[in-house]
Enzyme design. Structure first.
Site, PDB file in Angstrom:
ATOM      1  N   ILE A  91       0.826  -1.202   0.000  1.00  0.00           N
ATOM      2  CA  ILE A  91       0.000   0.000   0.000  1.00  0.00           C
ATOM      3  C   ILE A  91       0.863   1.256   0.000  1.00  0.00           C
ATOM      4  O   ILE A  91       0.554   2.237  -0.683  1.00  0.00           O
ATOM      5  CB  ILE A  91      -0.957  -0.016   1.211  1.00  0.00           C
ATOM      6  CG1 ILE A  91      -1.994  -1.131   1.046  1.00  0.00           C
ATOM      7  CG2 ILE A  91      -1.648   1.331   1.374  1.00  0.00           C
ATOM      8  CD1 ILE A  91      -2.834  -1.391   2.282  1.00  0.00           C
ATOM      9  N   ASP A 100      14.065   2.278  10.868  1.00  0.00           N
ATOM     10  CA  ASP A 100      13.061   1.557  11.646  1.00  0.00           C
ATOM     11  C   ASP A 100      12.088   2.558  12.263  1.00  0.00           C
ATOM     12  O   ASP A 100      12.466   3.367  13.112  1.00  0.00           O
ATOM     13  CB  ASP A 100      13.765   0.751  12.740  1.00  0.00           C
ATOM     14  CG  ASP A 100      12.819  -0.135  13.537  1.00  0.00           C
ATOM     15  OD1 ASP A 100      11.592  -0.036  13.344  1.00  0.00           O
ATOM     16  OD2 ASP A 100      13.317  -0.939  14.358  1.00  0.00           O
ATOM     17  N   SER A 154      -6.996  -0.168   9.443  1.00  0.00           N
ATOM     18  CA  SER A 154      -7.422  -1.446   8.873  1.00  0.00           C
ATOM     19  C   SER A 154      -8.857  -1.729   9.280  1.00  0.00           C
ATOM     20  O   SER A 154      -9.327  -1.235  10.318  1.00  0.00           O
ATOM     21  CB  SER A 154      -6.513  -2.574   9.389  1.00  0.00           C
ATOM     22  OG  SER A 154      -7.023  -3.847   9.029  1.00  0.00           O
ATOM     23  N   SER A 185      -9.445  -4.232  10.530  1.00  0.00           N
ATOM     24  CA  SER A 185      -9.161  -4.903  11.801  1.00  0.00           C
ATOM     25  C   SER A 185      -9.297  -3.976  12.997  1.00  0.00           C
ATOM     26  O   SER A 185      -9.287  -4.445  14.139  1.00  0.00           O
ATOM     27  CB  SER A 185      -7.757  -5.498  11.781  1.00  0.00           C
ATOM     28  OG  SER A 185      -7.644  -6.501  10.795  1.00  0.00           O
ATOM     29  N   TYR A 193      -2.246  -7.401  16.735  1.00  0.00           N
ATOM     30  CA  TYR A 193      -2.295  -6.498  15.584  1.00  0.00           C
ATOM     31  C   TYR A 193      -3.529  -5.597  15.615  1.00  0.00           C
ATOM     32  O   TYR A 193      -3.429  -4.385  15.416  1.00  0.00           O
ATOM     33  CB  TYR A 193      -2.284  -7.330  14.312  1.00  0.00           C
ATOM     34  CG  TYR A 193      -2.527  -6.585  13.020  1.00  0.00           C
ATOM     35  CD1 TYR A 193      -1.514  -5.846  12.418  1.00  0.00           C
ATOM     36  CD2 TYR A 193      -3.763  -6.657  12.373  1.00  0.00           C
ATOM     37  CE1 TYR A 193      -1.731  -5.181  11.216  1.00  0.00           C
ATOM     38  CE2 TYR A 193      -3.989  -5.998  11.180  1.00  0.00           C
ATOM     39  CZ  TYR A 193      -2.972  -5.255  10.599  1.00  0.00           C
ATOM     40  OH  TYR A 193      -3.191  -4.604   9.415  1.00  0.00           O
ATOM     41  N   LYS A 213      -4.204  -1.255  15.151  1.00  0.00           N
ATOM     42  CA  LYS A 213      -4.941  -0.587  14.080  1.00  0.00           C
ATOM     43  C   LYS A 213      -6.110   0.221  14.627  1.00  0.00           C
ATOM     44  O   LYS A 213      -6.459   1.278  14.073  1.00  0.00           O
ATOM     45  CB  LYS A 213      -5.405  -1.617  13.047  1.00  0.00           C
ATOM     46  CG  LYS A 213      -4.241  -2.185  12.229  1.00  0.00           C
ATOM     47  CD  LYS A 213      -3.449  -1.077  11.542  1.00  0.00           C
ATOM     48  CE  LYS A 213      -2.337  -1.575  10.653  1.00  0.00           C
ATOM     49  NZ  LYS A 213      -1.624  -0.476   9.973  1.00  0.00           N
ATOM     50  N   THR A 240      -9.219  -6.778   3.111  1.00  0.00           N
ATOM     51  CA  THR A 240      -8.167  -7.739   2.786  1.00  0.00           C
ATOM     52  C   THR A 240      -7.505  -7.325   1.478  1.00  0.00           C
ATOM     53  O   THR A 240      -8.094  -7.424   0.404  1.00  0.00           O
ATOM     54  CB  THR A 240      -8.735  -9.166   2.668  1.00  0.00           C
ATOM     55  OG1 THR A 240      -9.378  -9.502   3.898  1.00  0.00           O
ATOM     56  CG2 THR A 240      -7.621 -10.163   2.406  1.00  0.00           C
ATOM     57  N   ASN A 245      -0.006 -10.411   4.195  1.00  0.00           N
ATOM     58  CA  ASN A 245      -0.890 -11.590   4.208  1.00  0.00           C
ATOM     59  C   ASN A 245      -0.617 -12.565   3.067  1.00  0.00           C
ATOM     60  O   ASN A 245      -1.418 -13.464   2.817  1.00  0.00           O
ATOM     61  CB  ASN A 245      -2.366 -11.157   4.180  1.00  0.00           C
ATOM     62  CG  ASN A 245      -2.687 -10.258   3.001  1.00  0.00           C
ATOM     63  OD1 ASN A 245      -2.043 -10.336   1.970  1.00  0.00           O
ATOM     64  ND2 ASN A 245      -3.690  -9.412   3.158  1.00  0.00           N
TER      65      ASN A 245
END
Length: 254
Positions: free
Chosen positions: A18, A64, A144, A146, A157, A161, A189, A195
């Protein structure tokens, strides 16, 4: 019409997925683009090359996002290269799938630091620069679906989000007086590195596709348009919002 003509856009996690789609999409709309990435040198270099082939300036900075100094360094180098920061797209994230009951502490903590701490520090560093410049800006965070639904192997996770989504709501209040808009996109998704292994099982992939009213899983490019829109002046009165980009999956989870 180029929606980001003359803008400078920073994207974290910009070498693949993305983030890469958002970076190239911003360049197509006239922006100069800086990408941050963690480890994929060749992918970062090819992203920069593609942006430059579109006639825009670009550079990639390895670092990072879990470390606060990465954010300040990224913003400082963008200002040195482009003179300003107009848009931050906070996208970097990880999701090493794992069961809840035996979640290793290091997996939990690393996921929190990359996804939540990284988003916080990057958005904060960009916002400080935007306030100093005095002409507003836009922050778009990749949350997300999620954030709204659970996942058996995503207990480390999904809270991050939800946190990114909440961060944009609070930041929208904190930064509105500076004309800095803060919004999130909530992908469903999407076929990315996160994923890829999980969806390698054809049966699972068919099952996931069957939950999407539009009949397919998403691609990174499906996020580029929504992100560009939220970053642009077309969304000048949009802040604190969360845009689902999921092919209708969320409304079909019943």
């Amino acid at each position: 019409m180029k929606l980001l003509d003359g803008k400078t856009v920073l994207v974290t996690g910009g070498s693949t997925g993305i983030g890469r789609a958002a970076a190239i999409g911003a360049a197509r709309h006239g922006a100069d683009v800086a990408i941050n990435y963690h480890s994929r040198d060749e992918d970062a270099e090819s992203c920069v090359a593609e942006i430059e082939s579109l006639g825009q300036r670009a550079f990639a900075l390895k670092g990072d996002v879990a470390l606060p100094e990465t954010a300040t360094d990224f913003v400082a180098k963008a200002v040195a290269a482009f003179g300003k920061v107009d848009v931050m797209v906070s996208n970097a994230g990880i999701c090493p799938f794992h069961a809840f009951l035996d979640m290793p502490v290091e997996v939990f903590e690393r996921t929190q630091k990359v996804n939540m701490h990284g988003a916080y520090f990057m958005c904060q560093a960009a916002a400080r620069q935007m306030v100093a410049q005095g002409h507003g800006g836009a922050i778009v965070a990749v949350s997300s679906i999620s954030a709204l639904v659970g996942g058996e192997f995503q207990t480390h996770y999904t809270p991050t989000k939800a946190g990114v989504h909440s961060l944009m709501q609070s930041a929208a209040i904190a930064l509105g007086k500076h004309n800095i808009r803060c919004n999130s996109v909530l992908p469903g998704t999407i076929l990315t590195e996160i994923n890829k292994d999980d969806l390698a099982d054809p049966e699972k992939r068919r099952s996931m596709e069957g939950r999407v009213p539009l009949g397919r899983l998403g691609a990174p490019d499906d996020l580029a348009g929504p992100i560009v829109f939220l970053a642009s002046d077309m969304a000048a009165y949009v802040t604190g919002a969360a845009l689902l980009v999921d092919g209708g999956m969320y409304v079909n989870l019943q």
